[in-house]
Scaffold this motif. Structure first.
Motif, PDB file in Angstrom:
ATOM      1  N   UNK A 192      -4.492 -69.166   8.907  1.00 17.03           N
ATOM      2  CA  UNK A 192      -5.732 -69.647   9.516  1.00 17.03           C
ATOM      3  C   UNK A 192      -6.547 -68.507  10.129  1.00 17.03           C
ATOM      4  N   UNK A 193      -6.171 -67.286   9.809  1.00 21.31           N
ATOM      5  CA  UNK A 193      -6.914 -66.142  10.347  1.00 21.31           C
ATOM      6  C   UNK A 193      -8.342 -66.143   9.805  1.00 21.31           C
ATOM      7  N   UNK A 194      -9.313 -65.734  10.588  1.00 20.12           N
ATOM      8  CA  UNK A 194     -10.712 -65.806  10.166  1.00 20.12           C
ATOM      9  C   UNK A 194     -11.035 -64.965   8.919  1.00 20.12           C
ATOM     10  N   UNK A 195     -10.286 -63.916   8.666  1.00 15.74           N
ATOM     11  CA  UNK A 195     -10.575 -63.067   7.504  1.00 15.74           C
ATOM     12  C   UNK A 195      -9.867 -63.554   6.243  1.00 15.74           C
ATOM     13  N   UNK A 196      -9.079 -64.601   6.365  1.00 16.55           N
ATOM     14  CA  UNK A 196      -8.275 -65.078   5.235  1.00 16.55           C
ATOM     15  C   UNK A 196      -9.134 -65.759   4.179  1.00 16.55           C
ATOM     16  N   UNK A 197      -8.732 -65.595   2.938  1.00 15.15           N
ATOM     17  CA  UNK A 197      -9.320 -66.342   1.829  1.00 15.15           C
ATOM     18  C   UNK A 197      -8.607 -67.685   1.751  1.00 15.15           C
ATOM     19  N   UNK A 198      -9.135 -68.593   0.930  1.00 16.52           N
ATOM     20  CA  UNK A 198      -8.634 -69.965   0.906  1.00 16.52           C
ATOM     21  C   UNK A 198      -7.586 -70.245  -0.161  1.00 16.52           C
TER      22      UNK A 198
END
Length: 97
Positions: free
Chosen positions: A49-55
């Motif tokens: 759930x990190x903000x820089x993570x892709x989906x």
């Protein structure tokens, strides 16, 4: 061997439960059984759930550059790409190992 990595980011406002996303997910999940060039295939939603993570991520392997070209041109792959193009952007990395 060549590793083919793809990271997808859903477009702003698009959620995983969107019917287009569900169709795209199914299309990519099935590729491992449909494209003979794929020696290894996995794809799944990111759990971070990190903000820089892709989906969403694809991790695949093919024998060589010719196999990669055949995979990329395969009609089932192209159909999946067309679906994902409607609701996401992505980055790729291909490397020999």
């Amino acid at each position: 061997m060549i590793r083919h990595l793809v990271l997808f980011k859903l477009n702003q406002g698009v959620k995983r439960d969107d019917p287009r996303v569900a169709e795209g997910y199914r299309a990519f999940k099935e590729l491992g059984d449909r494209i003979p060039e794929l020696k290894f295939w996995e794809c799944e939603w990111n759990i971070s759930e990190r903000p820089i993570a892709y989906d969403f991520a694809i991790n695949a392997a093919v024998e060589d550059a010719d196999a990669l070209r055949r995979y990329l041109a395969h009609p089932d792959h192209q159909a999946g790409v067309a679906l994902w193009r409607e609701f996401s952007t992505w980055v790729i990395a291909d490397y020999a190992f």
